[in-house]
Write a protein that holds these residues in place. Structure first.
Motif, mmCIF file in Angstrom:
data_model
loop_
_atom_site.group_PDB
_atom_site.id
_atom_site.type_symbol
_atom_site.label_atom_id
_atom_site.label_comp_id
_atom_site.label_asym_id
_atom_site.label_seq_id
_atom_site.Cartn_x
_atom_site.Cartn_y
_atom_site.Cartn_z
ATOM 1 N N GLY A 68 0.844 -1.185 0.000
ATOM 2 C CA GLY A 68 0.000 0.000 0.000
ATOM 3 C C GLY A 68 0.879 1.234 0.000
ATOM 4 N N TYR A 69 0.324 2.359 -0.415
ATOM 5 C CA TYR A 69 1.095 3.608 -0.514
ATOM 6 C C TYR A 69 0.414 4.658 0.354
ATOM 7 C CZ TYR A 69 3.215 7.769 -2.696
ATOM 8 O OH TYR A 69 3.883 8.942 -2.927
ATOM 9 N N HIS A 70 1.195 5.222 1.304
ATOM 10 C CA HIS A 70 0.608 6.166 2.264
ATOM 11 C C HIS A 70 1.647 7.195 2.688
ATOM 12 C CE1 HIS A 70 -1.975 7.697 5.389
ATOM 13 N NE2 HIS A 70 -1.118 7.373 6.337
ATOM 14 N N GLU A 71 1.279 8.469 2.556
ATOM 15 C CA GLU A 71 2.147 9.573 2.974
ATOM 16 C C GLU A 71 3.556 9.433 2.399
ATOM 17 O OE1 GLU A 71 1.880 9.703 7.233
ATOM 18 O OE2 GLU A 71 -0.088 10.690 7.203
ATOM 19 N N LYS A 72 3.598 9.189 1.090
ATOM 20 C CA LYS A 72 4.849 9.080 0.332
ATOM 21 C C LYS A 72 5.748 7.949 0.812
ATOM 22 C CE LYS A 72 4.937 13.936 -1.088
ATOM 23 N NZ LYS A 72 5.735 15.169 -1.205
ATOM 24 N N GLU A 73 5.121 6.916 1.372
ATOM 25 C CA GLU A 73 5.855 5.718 1.787
ATOM 26 C C GLU A 73 5.181 4.489 1.202
ATOM 27 O OE1 GLU A 73 8.207 5.839 5.987
ATOM 28 O OE2 GLU A 73 6.040 5.628 6.107
ATOM 29 N N LEU A 74 5.992 3.544 0.739
ATOM 30 C CA LEU A 74 5.476 2.250 0.325
ATOM 31 C C LEU A 74 5.466 1.345 1.550
ATOM 32 C CD1 LEU A 74 4.522 0.684 -2.189
ATOM 33 C CD2 LEU A 74 6.849 -0.218 -2.375
ATOM 34 N N LYS A 75 4.318 0.761 1.826
ATOM 35 C CA LYS A 75 4.176 -0.058 3.029
ATOM 36 C C LYS A 75 3.722 -1.461 2.661
ATOM 37 C CE LYS A 75 3.319 3.882 6.053
ATOM 38 N NZ LYS A 75 2.523 4.462 7.142
ATOM 39 N N VAL A 76 3.992 -2.395 3.567
ATOM 40 C CA VAL A 76 3.616 -3.782 3.352
ATOM 41 C C VAL A 76 2.809 -4.251 4.557
ATOM 42 C CG1 VAL A 76 5.819 -4.595 4.329
ATOM 43 C CG2 VAL A 76 4.483 -6.097 2.837
ATOM 44 N N ILE B 16 1.305 0.251 -13.653
ATOM 45 C CA ILE B 16 0.918 -0.004 -12.259
ATOM 46 C C ILE B 16 0.720 1.337 -11.552
ATOM 47 C CG2 ILE B 16 1.723 -0.947 -10.053
ATOM 48 C CD1 ILE B 16 3.236 -3.066 -11.708
ATOM 49 N N GLY B 17 -0.310 1.450 -10.776
ATOM 50 C CA GLY B 17 -0.580 2.697 -10.073
ATOM 51 C C GLY B 17 -2.051 2.879 -9.758
ATOM 52 N N TYR B 18 -2.887 2.311 -10.601
ATOM 53 C CA TYR B 18 -4.335 2.441 -10.407
ATOM 54 C C TYR B 18 -4.761 1.949 -9.028
ATOM 55 C CZ TYR B 18 -9.333 1.535 -11.170
ATOM 56 O OH TYR B 18 -10.701 1.500 -11.054
ATOM 57 N N GLU B 19 -4.188 0.854 -8.578
ATOM 58 C CA GLU B 19 -4.592 0.254 -7.308
ATOM 59 C C GLU B 19 -4.007 0.967 -6.093
ATOM 60 O OE1 GLU B 19 -3.341 -1.349 -9.855
ATOM 61 O OE2 GLU B 19 -4.938 -2.673 -10.555
ATOM 62 N N LEU B 20 -2.975 1.777 -6.299
ATOM 63 C CA LEU B 20 -2.281 2.390 -5.164
ATOM 64 C C LEU B 20 -2.723 3.823 -4.885
ATOM 65 C CD1 LEU B 20 1.310 1.069 -5.944
ATOM 66 C CD2 LEU B 20 -0.142 0.364 -4.036
ATOM 67 N N LEU B 21 -3.302 4.483 -5.874
ATOM 68 C CA LEU B 21 -3.707 5.880 -5.733
ATOM 69 C C LEU B 21 -5.215 5.995 -5.572
ATOM 70 C CD1 LEU B 21 -1.476 7.491 -8.506
ATOM 71 C CD2 LEU B 21 -1.239 7.841 -6.040
ATOM 72 N N PRO B 22 -5.691 7.106 -4.993
ATOM 73 C CA PRO B 22 -7.130 7.338 -4.964
ATOM 74 C C PRO B 22 -7.661 7.534 -6.385
ATOM 75 C CG PRO B 22 -5.946 9.272 -4.210
ATOM 76 C CD PRO B 22 -4.941 8.173 -4.320
ATOM 77 N N GLU B 23 -8.958 7.556 -6.542
ATOM 78 C CA GLU B 23 -9.560 7.645 -7.882
ATOM 79 C C GLU B 23 -9.100 8.896 -8.629
ATOM 80 O OE1 GLU B 23 -13.991 7.786 -10.028
ATOM 81 O OE2 GLU B 23 -13.799 7.778 -7.834
#
Length: 258
Positions: A29-37, A180-187
């Motif tokens: 997941g992507y949150h506050e400019k960090e990639l998280k697992v 890739i990116g559609y699933e990680l960003l808001p609409e």
């Protein structure tokens, strides 16, 4: 008793799964400019694992990965990509993975020669999801489930730190050739936001103008007649993914090598 009702023993419960093969699902997941697992922590253990589980005899490997992703995130239809398999006679040796510990977790006494302590192979997937939509849910045999920055992992069991690193390498390779990116960003998102996402995943700075030019040429994003006010004099336009071009890009690839 953690084993679901209706099973008289762990052996009876475990008979519904394939032996010596499992799915490990690295959920990003992507949150506050960090990639998280998203990681899980088994009961009574201090170490963590990627989300995963055994494959039911009634499902395909992909179905198992989808089930695990849904169980942990509450979201159906997430993007899944198989990136490798892992097997090594030494990988089952871990100071916390013992019959005594597992017996405490399951509520059953497990023999030392149980198949869950045997050599097994993991088929590994990575999954992408929008961080804000996830309601992290721990499994029946887990004490905790939470997001961790990929650069700040806790102590990991088995070879799961290696699996995460391999998943990240695969993601970096794929994001350079597929949209890739559609699933990680808001609409809806701004160009700086998708630019930051790519920089975070790739782990390097990208020329702003070159990035935007290449991205727009793919036609996978569409400019909207909407802006987002983020300051007194800053109201950048919003964009969204064009689903048709996006799906075509996933199948055939696009020119996104930076």
């Amino acid at each position: 008793m953690i084993i679901p009702p209706g099973f008289a023993s762990f052996s009876e419960y475990s008979d519904q799964f394939l032996r010596n093969v499992a799915v490990d699902n690295v959920i990003f997941g992507y949150h506050e400019k960090e990639l998280k697992v998203l990681l899980q922590q088994p009961y009574t253990l201090e170490k963590w694992t990627v989300t995963g589980g055994y494959i039911k005899k009634t499902e395909s490997i992909e179905d198992a990965a989808s089930r695990i992703a849904f169980d942990r995130t509450g979201i159906k239809g997430l993007y899944l990509k198989q990136f490798g398999s892992f097997g090594n006679p030494q990988r089952v040796i871990d100071d916390g993975f013992t019959p005594q510990r597992i017996g405490k977790i399951t509520g059953f006494e497990l023999p030392a020669d149980s198949w869950i302590f045997d050599y097994f192979v993991s088929v590994a997937f990575y999954t992408l999801t929008e961080f804000s939509k996830v309601e992290s849910t721990k499994g029946e045999l887990e004490a905790d489930s939470r997001w961790w920055p990929v650069n700040e992992l806790p102590p990991m069991m088995f070879d799961h730190a290696h699996i995460i690193n391999e998943a990240l390498s695969a993601l970096r390779l794929h994001i350079a050739h597929f949209p890739i990116g559609y699933e990680l960003l808001p609409e809806k998102f701004t160009l700086p936001e998708i630019h930051s996402l790519y920089e975070t995943i790739l782990g390097k700075s990208l020329d702003d103008r070159n990035f935007t030019k290449k991205l727009l040429l793919t036609k996978i994003i569409t400019k909207l007649d909407e802006t987002r006010k983020i300051g007194r004099h800053r109201s950048p336009f919003l964009y969204k993914f064009d689903k048709e071009h996006y799906q075509e890009g996933l199948k055939s690839g696009v020119a996104l090598v930076f």
